[in-house]
Design a protein around this motif. Sequence first.
Motif, short mmCIF file in Angstrom:
data_model
loop_
_atom_site.label_atom_id
_atom_site.label_comp_id
_atom_site.label_asym_id
_atom_site.label_seq_id
_atom_site.Cartn_x
_atom_site.Cartn_y
_atom_site.Cartn_z
N ALA A 1 0.83 -1.20 0.00
CA ALA A 1 0.00 0.00 0.00
C ALA A 1 0.86 1.25 0.00
O ALA A 1 0.56 2.24 -0.69
CB ALA A 1 -0.93 0.00 1.21
N ALA A 2 1.95 1.23 0.77
CA ALA A 2 2.86 2.36 0.79
C ALA A 2 3.55 2.52 -0.57
O ALA A 2 3.71 3.65 -1.06
CB ALA A 2 3.89 2.19 1.90
N ARG A 3 3.94 1.41 -1.17
CA ARG A 3 4.61 1.48 -2.48
C ARG A 3 3.71 2.12 -3.52
O ARG A 3 4.17 2.90 -4.37
CB ARG A 3 5.02 0.08 -2.93
CG ARG A 3 5.88 0.08 -4.21
CD ARG A 3 5.97 -1.30 -4.83
NE ARG A 3 4.69 -1.78 -5.32
CZ ARG A 3 4.16 -1.43 -6.50
NH1 ARG A 3 4.80 -0.58 -7.29
NH2 ARG A 3 2.99 -1.92 -6.86
N LEU A 4 2.44 1.80 -3.47
CA LEU A 4 1.48 2.39 -4.41
C LEU A 4 1.40 3.90 -4.26
O LEU A 4 0.99 4.60 -5.19
CB LEU A 4 0.10 1.75 -4.22
CG LEU A 4 -0.01 0.27 -4.58
CD1 LEU A 4 -1.37 -0.29 -4.16
CD2 LEU A 4 0.23 0.05 -6.07
N ASP A 5 1.82 4.40 -3.10
CA ASP A 5 1.82 5.85 -2.84
C ASP A 5 3.23 6.44 -2.95
O ASP A 5 3.47 7.57 -2.55
CB ASP A 5 1.26 6.10 -1.43
CG ASP A 5 0.99 7.57 -1.16
OD1 ASP A 5 0.50 8.27 -2.07
OD2 ASP A 5 1.29 8.03 -0.04
N GLY A 6 4.18 5.65 -3.48
CA GLY A 6 5.52 6.17 -3.69
C GLY A 6 6.40 6.16 -2.46
O GLY A 6 7.34 6.96 -2.37
N VAL A 7 6.13 5.27 -1.51
CA VAL A 7 6.94 5.15 -0.30
C VAL A 7 7.40 3.70 -0.16
O VAL A 7 6.59 2.78 -0.16
CB VAL A 7 6.16 5.57 0.96
CG1 VAL A 7 7.01 5.37 2.22
CG2 VAL A 7 5.70 7.02 0.85
N MET A 8 8.71 3.50 -0.05
CA MET A 8 9.26 2.16 0.10
C MET A 8 9.60 1.91 1.56
O MET A 8 10.46 2.58 2.13
CB MET A 8 10.51 2.01 -0.78
CG MET A 8 11.07 0.58 -0.83
SD MET A 8 12.35 0.24 0.39
CE MET A 8 12.95 -1.34 -0.18
N ILE A 9 8.89 0.96 2.21
CA ILE A 9 9.22 0.49 3.55
C ILE A 9 9.39 -1.01 3.47
O ILE A 9 9.27 -1.60 2.40
CB ILE A 9 8.13 0.89 4.58
CG1 ILE A 9 6.77 0.32 4.18
CG2 ILE A 9 8.07 2.41 4.73
CD1 ILE A 9 5.66 0.60 5.18
N ARG A 10 9.68 -1.65 4.59
CA ARG A 10 10.02 -3.08 4.50
C ARG A 10 9.20 -3.93 5.46
O ARG A 10 8.92 -3.53 6.59
CB ARG A 10 11.49 -3.30 4.78
CG ARG A 10 12.03 -4.52 4.01
CD ARG A 10 13.47 -4.35 3.67
NE ARG A 10 13.82 -4.96 2.40
CZ ARG A 10 15.01 -4.84 1.84
NH1 ARG A 10 15.95 -4.12 2.41
NH2 ARG A 10 15.26 -5.43 0.69
N GLN A 11 8.88 -5.14 5.01
CA GLN A 11 8.15 -6.13 5.79
C GLN A 11 9.10 -6.87 6.71
O GLN A 11 10.26 -7.10 6.38
CB GLN A 11 7.43 -7.12 4.86
CG GLN A 11 8.34 -8.02 4.04
CD GLN A 11 9.04 -7.36 2.87
OE1 GLN A 11 8.81 -6.20 2.58
NE2 GLN A 11 9.89 -8.12 2.19
#
Length: 376
Positions: free
Chosen positions: A318-328
């Motif tokens: 969901a964050a990636r779809l908004d242009g933010v890369m976080i990690r699982q």
Amino acid sequence: MSSLAVRNRYFDDLFNTPDLAWMGQNTNHIPAHPAVTAAMVESITKGEFNAYAPPLGFEDLRAAIVEDFGVPGLEALVTEGGVNALSLVCRARAKPGTTLVTTDPTWKWPCLFAAQQGAEIVQTPIYGPETNYKLTPDMLRAHIDERCAIVYVVDPNNPLGVTYTAAEIAEFAAIAKENGALLVHDCTYRDFADGHTPAVSVDTENCICTFSFSKWLGLAGMRIGGILARPEMIAEFAAASTSVLGGSVVAQRGAMAGLKVKAEWMAEVRRIDMANKVKIKEAAEALGMSVPVWPSHGNFLVIEIDGRGTTPEAIVEAARLDGVMIRQGAYHTETFGSRFIKVSTTVPEAWAEKLASHLAGYVETAKGLSDVPALF
């Protein structure tokens, strides 16, 4: 398509995402110190990249690294990133019939390198308040025996952000020595920690430190790190290297410039880092999430999703779809990965503000995601 090809395409897509907020790999995106940029530009302008660097690294850089750690008599081996340093150690010491003892969670790549050499990986779980999310001497004793070749301690721990006292490091060093093992102290994040003690300051005979310029100085894409150890061990690890023609000339010029301005640079980096951590922590807690390790001594935070009705992977997507890369969390630990996401905090303050203000939306979007692509 092979899994490696899928992984490569995943990161290629991220790299080609306009204005992506990189907040998942602990990289430092705070604009570089002018002296560092100038040193690298000057090196390029002079055409220094046309020649090979010395195989162990430039002598002035090697000396500056020793001075930065404050342990005279040791030597530094400059490598293509901290991960390359760890691969050399595993190549030299890990063999069939030996073990590498580390924590769970830990940084996974040394485990892979040691396993490739035929060693068994032994992990002791530290994810929990009962041990304050830390390895204890008793836990290490319970998991080590005479087969152990390497005790691998990431300090501060990636992803948890815990750090160890001088007394704890001394005990780890003693336990490793009792069992004939090498203590490998991964100091990648030491510049974000308060009161950090490099293991080589406790025992120069049976301990080494690995380090990186990726996180504190922001040179991840330049690929520069290394090993600090006594000369005999530097010779041993260098003999296992495939980088016999030296590391990046331009990166080394940048690293040297960075060490000269380190005090002023890190004061500003840590100010921004802490402000970002506070902002993100408050946003997470407002949603009923929790930050189990506070303060984090790394440039990142673990955020437990605490039954938000979704998964870490879905929140990451969901964050990636908004242009933010976080990690699982599963990137770091199969056992505990379903509990958390990890967020990097050495980033422009606008990125942290975006994540904090959009986090609630990411959770809601994640609840409706039924098909999350492979994450790495």
